[in-house]
Design a protein around this motif. Structure first.
Motif, PDB file in Angstrom:
ATOM      1  N   MET A   1      71.120 106.365  53.250  1.00 45.91           N
ATOM      2  CA  MET A   1      71.359 104.933  53.480  1.00 45.91           C
ATOM      3  C   MET A   1      70.116 104.315  54.124  1.00 45.91           C
ATOM      4  SD  MET A   1      74.464 103.152  55.616  1.00 45.91           S
ATOM      5  CE  MET A   1      74.596 101.383  55.796  1.00 45.91           C
ATOM      6  N   ALA A   2      69.738 103.148  53.635  1.00 49.47           N
ATOM      7  CA  ALA A   2      68.538 102.491  54.164  1.00 49.47           C
ATOM      8  C   ALA A   2      68.795 101.967  55.566  1.00 49.47           C
ATOM      9  CB  ALA A   2      68.117 101.344  53.242  1.00 49.47           C
ATOM     10  N   GLY A   3      67.729 101.959  56.414  1.00 52.25           N
ATOM     11  CA  GLY A   3      67.839 101.406  57.746  1.00 52.25           C
ATOM     12  C   GLY A   3      67.457  99.932  57.756  1.00 52.25           C
ATOM     13  N   PHE A   4      67.769  99.255  58.867  1.00 50.83           N
ATOM     14  CA  PHE A   4      67.460  97.836  58.997  1.00 50.83           C
ATOM     15  C   PHE A   4      66.819  97.604  60.356  1.00 50.83           C
ATOM     16  CE2 PHE A   4      70.919  98.176  56.014  1.00 50.83           C
ATOM     17  CZ  PHE A   4      70.610  97.251  55.037  1.00 50.83           C
ATOM     18  N   ASP A   5      65.850  96.673  60.400  1.00 58.70           N
ATOM     19  CA  ASP A   5      65.237  96.356  61.687  1.00 58.70           C
ATOM     20  C   ASP A   5      66.050  95.270  62.383  1.00 58.70           C
ATOM     21  OD1 ASP A   5      64.613  93.949  60.477  1.00 58.70           O
ATOM     22  OD2 ASP A   5      62.521  94.486  60.076  1.00 58.70           O
ATOM     23  N   LEU A   6      65.546  94.774  63.517  1.00 57.17           N
ATOM     24  CA  LEU A   6      66.305  93.797  64.299  1.00 57.17           C
ATOM     25  C   LEU A   6      66.494  92.476  63.574  1.00 57.17           C
ATOM     26  CD1 LEU A   6      64.763  94.425  67.846  1.00 57.17           C
ATOM     27  CD2 LEU A   6      66.961  95.230  66.933  1.00 57.17           C
ATOM     28  N   ASP A   7      65.651  92.172  62.594  1.00 52.16           N
ATOM     29  CA  ASP A   7      65.786  90.928  61.820  1.00 52.16           C
ATOM     30  C   ASP A   7      66.644  91.103  60.585  1.00 52.16           C
ATOM     31  OD1 ASP A   7      64.099  89.533  63.561  1.00 52.16           O
ATOM     32  OD2 ASP A   7      62.314  90.347  62.557  1.00 52.16           O
ATOM     33  N   GLY A   8      67.223  92.263  60.414  1.00 47.80           N
ATOM     34  CA  GLY A   8      68.085  92.497  59.265  1.00 47.80           C
ATOM     35  C   GLY A   8      67.334  92.863  58.003  1.00 47.80           C
ATOM     36  N   GLN A   9      66.023  93.114  58.127  1.00 46.47           N
ATOM     37  CA  GLN A   9      65.233  93.487  56.966  1.00 46.47           C
ATOM     38  C   GLN A   9      65.331  94.997  56.726  1.00 46.47           C
ATOM     39  OE1 GLN A   9      63.616  91.147  55.056  1.00 46.47           O
ATOM     40  NE2 GLN A   9      64.680  89.719  56.416  1.00 46.47           N
TER      41      GLN A   9
ATOM     42  N   THR B   1      64.205  98.582  56.288  1.00 47.16           N
ATOM     43  CA  THR B   1      63.028  99.343  56.715  1.00 47.16           C
ATOM     44  C   THR B   1      62.721 100.417  55.673  1.00 47.16           C
ATOM     45  OG1 THR B   1      64.446 100.838  57.993  1.00 47.16           O
ATOM     46  CG2 THR B   1      63.499  98.965  59.148  1.00 47.16           C
ATOM     47  N   VAL B   2      61.463 100.624  55.424  1.00 50.84           N
ATOM     48  CA  VAL B   2      61.038 101.582  54.408  1.00 50.84           C
ATOM     49  C   VAL B   2      60.675 102.902  55.067  1.00 50.84           C
ATOM     50  CG1 VAL B   2      59.360 102.073  52.595  1.00 50.84           C
ATOM     51  CG2 VAL B   2      60.220  99.737  52.901  1.00 50.84           C
ATOM     52  N   ARG B   3      61.266 103.985  54.581  1.00 48.96           N
ATOM     53  CA  ARG B   3      60.964 105.324  55.080  1.00 48.96           C
ATOM     54  C   ARG B   3      60.145 106.065  54.034  1.00 48.96           C
ATOM     55  NH1 ARG B   3      66.480 107.877  56.003  1.00 48.96           N
ATOM     56  NH2 ARG B   3      66.995 106.578  54.212  1.00 48.96           N
ATOM     57  N   HIS B   4      59.172 106.843  54.494  1.00 51.33           N
ATOM     58  CA  HIS B   4      58.241 107.511  53.597  1.00 51.33           C
ATOM     59  C   HIS B   4      58.497 109.015  53.587  1.00 51.33           C
ATOM     60  CE1 HIS B   4      55.704 103.868  53.175  1.00 51.33           C
ATOM     61  NE2 HIS B   4      56.141 103.633  54.406  1.00 51.33           N
ATOM     62  N   PHE B   5      58.426 109.586  52.389  1.00 49.04           N
ATOM     63  CA  PHE B   5      58.665 111.015  52.216  1.00 49.04           C
ATOM     64  C   PHE B   5      57.642 111.596  51.239  1.00 49.04           C
ATOM     65  CE2 PHE B   5      62.717 109.080  53.235  1.00 49.04           C
ATOM     66  CZ  PHE B   5      63.266 109.944  54.179  1.00 49.04           C
TER      67      PHE B   5
ATOM     68  N   MET C   1      61.997 112.419  35.496  1.00 53.79           N
ATOM     69  CA  MET C   1      63.256 112.628  36.220  1.00 53.79           C
ATOM     70  C   MET C   1      63.137 112.205  37.678  1.00 53.79           C
ATOM     71  SD  MET C   1      64.519 116.256  34.584  1.00 53.79           S
ATOM     72  CE  MET C   1      66.175 116.181  35.250  1.00 53.79           C
ATOM     73  N   SER C   2      61.996 112.477  38.302  1.00 59.83           N
ATOM     74  CA  SER C   2      61.829 112.102  39.708  1.00 59.83           C
ATOM     75  C   SER C   2      61.826 110.586  39.871  1.00 59.83           C
ATOM     76  CB  SER C   2      60.541 112.692  40.270  1.00 59.83           C
ATOM     77  OG  SER C   2      59.396 112.086  39.689  1.00 59.83           O
ATOM     78  N   LYS C   3      61.139 109.889  38.973  1.00 54.99           N
ATOM     79  CA  LYS C   3      61.102 108.424  39.054  1.00 54.99           C
ATOM     80  C   LYS C   3      62.491 107.827  38.861  1.00 54.99           C
ATOM     81  CE  LYS C   3      56.286 107.318  37.986  1.00 54.99           C
ATOM     82  NZ  LYS C   3      55.814 108.514  38.653  1.00 54.99           N
ATOM     83  N   ALA C   4      63.242 108.375  37.907  1.00 56.61           N
ATOM     84  CA  ALA C   4      64.599 107.879  37.665  1.00 56.61           C
ATOM     85  C   ALA C   4      65.489 108.100  38.888  1.00 56.61           C
ATOM     86  CB  ALA C   4      65.193 108.569  36.441  1.00 56.61           C
ATOM     87  N   ALA C   5      65.339 109.252  39.534  1.00 54.32           N
ATOM     88  CA  ALA C   5      66.174 109.573  40.695  1.00 54.32           C
ATOM     89  C   ALA C   5      65.780 108.748  41.916  1.00 54.32           C
ATOM     90  CB  ALA C   5      66.083 111.064  41.008  1.00 54.32           C
TER      91      ALA C   5
ATOM     92  N   PHE D   1      67.271 104.790  45.263  1.00 52.29           N
ATOM     93  CA  PHE D   1      67.357 104.727  46.720  1.00 52.29           C
ATOM     94  C   PHE D   1      66.571 103.533  47.263  1.00 52.29           C
ATOM     95  CE2 PHE D   1      68.004 109.113  45.494  1.00 52.29           C
ATOM     96  CZ  PHE D   1      69.127 109.468  46.236  1.00 52.29           C
ATOM     97  N   GLU D   2      67.276 102.673  47.997  1.00 47.99           N
ATOM     98  CA  GLU D   2      66.639 101.516  48.615  1.00 47.99           C
ATOM     99  C   GLU D   2      66.038 101.920  49.965  1.00 47.99           C
ATOM    100  OE1 GLU D   2      67.750  96.864  49.747  1.00 47.99           O
ATOM    101  OE2 GLU D   2      69.325  98.332  49.362  1.00 47.99           O
ATOM    102  N   GLY D   3      64.886 101.362  50.267  1.00 51.75           N
ATOM    103  CA  GLY D   3      64.271 101.635  51.545  1.00 51.75           C
ATOM    104  C   GLY D   3      63.587 102.984  51.617  1.00 51.75           C
ATOM    105  N   VAL D   4      63.315 103.581  50.446  1.00 48.70           N
ATOM    106  CA  VAL D   4      62.660 104.883  50.400  1.00 48.70           C
ATOM    107  C   VAL D   4      61.396 104.770  49.558  1.00 48.70           C
ATOM    108  CG1 VAL D   4      62.801 107.231  49.497  1.00 48.70           C
ATOM    109  CG2 VAL D   4      64.746 106.254  50.725  1.00 48.70           C
TER     110      VAL D   4
END
Length: 293
Positions: free
Chosen positions: A1-9, A11-15, A31-35, A39-42
């Motif tokens: 699940m994507a996170g949100f900052d204090l402004d409700g935006q 947040t992007v997590r990097h892996f 296959m990796s691009k499709a998968a 995911f939002e925020g990733v």
């Protein structure tokens, strides 16, 4: 699940994501691009390692994974390499995903047959491979109105005004073994005689169209990229509307099927063209025969 900052935006997590293949890696990449797109925020940093077939090659990759741990997707058939990769990922506590195993296993059960476990078997130099090479050579020689004298030798001819995705669609089709040519419609320039030489019921000719608003945006971006003048009829909305309308009238007069590419990806446009081509040539897939009792 994507996170949100204090402004409700969001947040992007990097892996890190490691793609390890004993062949070209095309399957893994797709296959990796499709998968990942699900995911939002990733955001992932992908590292593709193709043609991995020796322990020494794999050990260098494992050093990279150890230095910057991340998820691993792989297509390896060598059991020694698979075991080494799996054990290392287990020690690093990162996912290690054999993407083809569930598919091959399910099909093996259905076919009641054992897989060959041969690296890169899908890229064997068979007749289909040489057909795709021939189609690609034809397509490149007939891009953007080149060599219009033999358009009847094409499987498909795409016709459309500038920036309607003719060239990338043709290249995609060529990669499927379809000899595709394309002709640009330019105001005040007559159609090439090669189009008139196509016999009724022969080569499939398809008209491509798009939204004038969207087309102006694409053309303006193109001119900016070329550092060219941006105030011309090429990007004037009223002039573009006339271009689109004239093209549609031409398609109607000629009886050519029309595809609106405004909201279509290249793959979707190509799929629609392939369907038209298959119906034209009588190669459309027929329903499977009934199962024998």
């Amino acid at each position: 699940m994507a996170g949100f900052d204090l402004d409700g935006q969001v947040t992007v997590r990097h892996f890190h994501l490691y793609l390890i293949s004993d062949a070209t890696g095309e399957t893994l990449n797709a296959m990796s691009k499709a998968a990942v797109s699900q995911f939002e925020g990733v955001e992932v940093v992908e590292r593709l390692y193709p043609l991995v077939r020796t322990r020494k090659q794999l050990e260098r990759i494992l050093a990279d994974i150890t230095q910057a741990p991340g998820a691993v997707m792989f297509t390896l058939v060598n059991h020694e390499l698979r075991d080494l990769l799996t054990e290392t990922c287990l020690r690093l506590n990162v996912p290690c995903i054999p993407v083809l195993d569930p598919i091959i296993g399910a099909l093996g059960s259905f076919f009641d047959a054992k897989a060959r476990n041969q690296p890169g078997r899908q890229h064997a130099l068979d007749a289909g491979y040489f057909r795709r090479i021939e189609a690609m050579n034809f397509t490149m020689a007939h891009d953007d109105g080149q060599s219009t004298h033999d358009l009847s030798a094409a499987d498909v001819v795409l016709v459309g005004i500038s920036r309607t995705s003719k060239t990338p669609t043709c290249i995609y089709l060529a990669n499927r073994g379809i000899k595709a040519a394309n002709v640009a419609l330019v105001p005040g320039v007559p159609l090439p005689a090669g189009l008139d030489a196509i016999a009724p019921g022969g080569t499939l000719v398809v008209g491509l169209t798009t939204s004038p608003d969207r087309l102006v945006q694409i053309r303006r971006n193109r001119l900016l990229a070329l550092n060219a003048q941006t105030e011309t009829d090429y990007v004037d909305l009223e002039a573009v509307k006339r271009e689109v309308a004239d093209a549609r009238r031409l398609f109607l007069r000629r009886g050519w099927p029309v595809i609106d590419v405004t909201r279509r990806s290249i793959e979707e446009t190509a799929a629609a063209i392939l369907s038209l081509h298959d119906r034209r040539t009588g190669t459309e897939a027929s329903p499977p025969p009934p199962l024998l009792a």
